[in-house]
Design an enzyme around this catalytic site. Structure first.
Site, PDB file in Angstrom:
ATOM      1  N   ASP A 254     -15.471   1.427 -14.023  1.00 40.88           N
ATOM      2  CA  ASP A 254     -14.737   0.914 -13.076  1.00 40.88           C
ATOM      3  C   ASP A 254     -15.892   0.525 -11.281  1.00 40.88           C
ATOM      4  O   ASP A 254     -16.984   1.237 -11.480  1.00 40.88           O
ATOM      5  CB  ASP A 254     -13.662   1.783 -12.577  1.00 40.88           C
ATOM      6  CG  ASP A 254     -13.805   2.946 -12.270  1.00 40.88           C
ATOM      7  OD1 ASP A 254     -12.931   3.933 -13.024  1.00 40.88           O
ATOM      8  OD2 ASP A 254     -14.490   3.303 -11.753  1.00 40.88           O
TER       9      ASP A 254
ATOM     10  N   LYS B  53     -10.557  -1.969 -11.650  1.00 45.08           N
ATOM     11  CA  LYS B  53      -9.667  -3.465 -10.021  1.00 45.08           C
ATOM     12  C   LYS B  53     -10.372  -2.991  -8.947  1.00 45.08           C
ATOM     13  O   LYS B  53     -10.492  -1.816  -8.564  1.00 45.08           O
ATOM     14  CB  LYS B  53      -8.575  -2.265 -10.305  1.00 45.08           C
ATOM     15  CG  LYS B  53      -8.213  -2.048 -11.561  1.00 45.08           C
ATOM     16  CD  LYS B  53      -7.409  -0.674 -11.484  1.00 45.08           C
ATOM     17  CE  LYS B  53      -7.265  -0.047 -12.908  1.00 45.08           C
ATOM     18  NZ  LYS B  53      -8.152   0.729 -13.652  1.00 45.08           N
TER      19      LYS B  53
ATOM     20  N   MET C 236      -8.441   8.175  -1.258  1.00 48.05           N
ATOM     21  CA  MET C 236      -7.985   7.261  -1.128  1.00 48.05           C
ATOM     22  C   MET C 236      -6.535   6.416   0.038  1.00 48.05           C
ATOM     23  O   MET C 236      -5.091   6.255   0.071  1.00 48.05           O
ATOM     24  CB  MET C 236      -6.235   6.356  -2.626  1.00 48.05           C
ATOM     25  CG  MET C 236      -7.282   6.233  -3.147  1.00 48.05           C
ATOM     26  SD  MET C 236      -6.402   6.647  -5.444  1.00 48.05           S
ATOM     27  CE  MET C 236      -6.157   8.390  -5.687  1.00 48.05           C
TER      28      MET C 236
HETATM   29  C1  SAM Z   1      -8.936   6.564  -7.573  1.00 42.77           C
HETATM   30  S1  SAM Z   1      -9.620   7.705  -6.496  1.00 42.77           S
HETATM   31  C2  SAM Z   1     -11.229   8.454  -7.885  1.00 42.77           C
HETATM   32  C3  SAM Z   1     -11.441  10.190  -6.958  1.00 42.77           C
HETATM   33  C4  SAM Z   1     -12.879  10.775  -7.813  1.00 42.77           C
HETATM   34  N1  SAM Z   1     -12.024  10.561  -9.059  1.00 42.77           N
HETATM   35  C5  SAM Z   1     -12.815  11.858  -7.230  1.00 42.77           C
HETATM   36  O1  SAM Z   1     -12.856  12.767  -8.446  1.00 42.77           O
HETATM   37  O2  SAM Z   1     -13.767  11.853  -6.023  1.00 42.77           O
HETATM   38  C6  SAM Z   1     -11.134   7.080  -4.862  1.00 42.77           C
HETATM   39  C7  SAM Z   1     -11.042   7.413  -4.161  1.00 42.77           C
HETATM   40  O3  SAM Z   1     -11.758   8.541  -4.224  1.00 42.77           O
HETATM   41  C8  SAM Z   1     -12.467   8.646  -2.589  1.00 42.77           C
HETATM   42  N2  SAM Z   1     -13.910   8.271  -2.636  1.00 42.77           N
HETATM   43  C9  SAM Z   1     -14.391   8.161  -3.974  1.00 42.77           C
HETATM   44  N3  SAM Z   1     -15.887   8.176  -3.751  1.00 42.77           N
HETATM   45  C10 SAM Z   1     -16.234   7.927  -2.958  1.00 42.77           C
HETATM   46  C11 SAM Z   1     -17.386   7.676  -1.192  1.00 42.77           C
HETATM   47  N4  SAM Z   1     -18.645   7.697  -2.320  1.00 42.77           N
HETATM   48  N5  SAM Z   1     -17.559   7.903  -0.362  1.00 42.77           N
HETATM   49  C12 SAM Z   1     -15.751   8.330  -0.056  1.00 42.77           C
HETATM   50  N6  SAM Z   1     -15.045   8.276  -0.738  1.00 42.77           N
HETATM   51  C13 SAM Z   1     -14.743   8.612  -1.995  1.00 42.77           C
HETATM   52  C14 SAM Z   1     -12.226   7.636  -2.078  1.00 42.77           C
HETATM   53  O4  SAM Z   1     -10.963   7.904  -1.108  1.00 42.77           O
HETATM   54  C15 SAM Z   1     -11.675   6.378  -3.236  1.00 42.77           C
HETATM   55  O5  SAM Z   1     -10.598   5.355  -2.471  1.00 42.77           O
END
Ligand code: SAM
Length: 476
Positions: free
Chosen positions: A249, A271, A384
């Site tokens: 994704d 998405k 998020m």
């Molecule tokens: C659908 S969630 C997935 C989280 C993921 N499974 C994890 O363990 O980090 C997506 C959210 O993770 C956070 N996120 C993921 N990668 C990030 C990054 N490189 N920097 C900041 N926030 C991040 C943000 O809040 C984003 O909206």
């Protein structure tokens, strides 16, 4: 890629090496080991070159080369360190259609010589396209250290079974998998441990079993970490190298996708807020369909698949179909962003617990109890939440959380584009608006945020939007 990587067959062909230097000796050595007929020119070669005298395939001429010497030559190496000789060599090579390479003279090079790890018949060539040869050399040393010397002999040993395997295991995918299972499984282990007889017995066992066990598909749910490819686990990398299909994704950066096996199919099911490439149900249905077709399907998720990654939901459906599932954890955004922004999520003087919450659920912004979450001795990490930073800060203050409670927003954490905005509940909404962050972003609430200034950790923060900077720039 600026150069085409190829391995040239020089067996029995003429390779010229002009010079008597150490570099000349290395060129002679490599060309001889590849079976070339080497012509060396130098009136007074050094001891390292003279050491090859007497080799059947080496002819030494105690003079400078002339143009006619290059007739029929396939590769011409300049290693004399004399400018006029280099110029003559290059011109003569061009005239006779030979490939030229003059050490350290880029304009006289049709190709570059890579750093090489040899485990005959296995050869690994590493190149930085001439940009930083030292990096290639350091990498070579690392590969040397990590590759058991017996790998070359393993390749030799297994090559003896090629025809029988081709007869017995039909179909490219099944055959590749059969080879992988042998090399990475008990056959490889036994051989590398020095027990060739056991390895041979195990190959016979595998051949007797054939490909019946190989046709079963599997789903691997793998965490790719927050973005920096170096934060992948070894296990994730290994599985990325073995998968037949990868469903990924939008949180997966290109640097990570580059590590997927070259000929694996890649499907973007990501998405982009509102613009659905594939719905959750469609993604799950595709996982099941591909696995049932016998594929090893890797579902690559940002961060950790079980932390706000819907990994559990996807797997429930897959498991219901009796498809074997493997889950590989990843570094979650909270851990990655905390480290790269210099914000420890717990600290004995600040915070004795940390909670991960998502800002919104299926039906929009969640009505969290911020007074309970954002206690003075607890860190809150909000996933998020970028679009709702101001709402969250206001809701927290309305519920009695002090307006001066420190808060940070880490955008694109661990990536080269990381930006960090820090402030308090009272100021953060404004600052994030000014900074115009694009996400993904993580919110950290708690006094640990203040440690960012004292720890001085700046692992990646390339473009940090820091409080003082913003104050100066925007007059906030
Ligand atoms: C659908 S969630 C997935 C989280 C993921 N499974 C994890 O363990 O980090 C997506 C959210 O993770 C956070 N996120 C993921 N990668 C990030 C990054 N490189 N920097 C900041 N926030 C991040 C943000 O809040 C984003 O909206």
């Amino acid at each position: 890629m600026d150069y085409l990587p190829i391995f040239l067959d020089v067996a029995g062909k003429v390779v010229i090496v002009d010079g008597g230097t150490t570099v000349a000796a290395r060129r002679i050595e490599r060309a001889l080991s590849a079976g070339a007929k080497v012509l060396n020119f130098d009136p007074d070669p050094g001891a390292e070159v003279r050491a090859f005298f007497g080799h059947d395939n080496l002819t030494h001429h105690a003079r400078l080369p002339v143009e006619a010497d290059f007739e029929g030559c396939l590769v011409a190496y300049g290693a004399s360190e004399v400018a006029e000789r280099d110029a003559l060599l290059y011109a003569a090579a061009k005239k006779h259609g030979a490939l030229a390479n003059v050490a350290d003279e880029k304009e006289y090079c049709d190709f570059i010589t890579p750093s090489v790890v040899e485990r005959d018949p296995l050869t690994i060539a590493i190149s930085t396209g001439g940009a930083a040869p030292v990096v290639a050399r350091i990498l070579r040393a690392r590969v040397e250290a990590m590759l058991p010397a017996a790998y070359g002999r393993l390749a030799d040993f297994l090559s003896g079974y090629r025809d029988r395997i081709a007869d017995k295991i039909k179909g490219g995918t099944a055959r590749r998998r059969f080879w992988e299972n042998m090399i990475e499984g008990s056959v490889g282990d036994a051989f590398l441990a020095g027990d060739e007889a056991l390895a041979a017995r195990l190959v016979e066992d595998d051949l007797a079993r054939g490909d019946t066990e190989l046709r079963r598909g599997e789903v691997w749910l793998v965490g790719a970490g927050p973005g920096d490819p170096d934060l992948l686990t070894f296990k994730a990398l290994r599985m990325m190298q073995h998968a037949d299909v990868v469903l990924y994704d939008r949180l997966i950066g290109p640097g990570i996708l580059d590590l997927v096996r070259r000929d694996a199919e890649r499907i973007n099911v990501g998405k982009v807020a509102g613009d659905h490439v594939m719905t959750q149900d469609e993604t799950t249905a595709l996982l099941i369909k591909l696995a049932k077709a016998g594929k090893r399907v890797l579902r690559l998720k940002g961060g950790d698949p079980f932390i706000f990654g819907r990994g559990g939901e996807e797997l429930e459906d897959v498991a219901e179909h009796g498809i074997p599932v493997i889950v590989v954890p990843g570094i979650t955004a909270a851990a990655g962003c905390g480290a790269s922004a210099g914000i420890p999520l717990t600290h004995r003087d600040h915070s004795q617990s940390v909670v991960f919450v998502t800002a919104h659920g299926k039906d929009g912004l969640l009505p969290h109890d911020w007074a309970r979450l954002a206690r003075h001795d607890q860190t809150v990490v909000v996933y998020m939440g970028l679009r709702f930073v101001a709402d969250i800060a206001e809701a927290a203050m309305a519920q009695g959380v002090p307006a001066e409670m420190p808060i940070a927003v880490i955008d694109n954490g661990t990536r080269t584009t990381q930006r960090v905005v820090t402030g308090t509940l009272a100021t953060i909404g404004n600052k994030v608006g000014v900074a115009d962050l694009k996400g993904p972003a993580l919110i950290v609430i708690g006094s640990v945020v203040t440690l960012r200034d004292t720890l001085g950790v700046d692992a990646v923060a390339r473009e940090d939007v820091h409080e003082m900077e913003l104050v100066a720039r925007e007059g906030l």
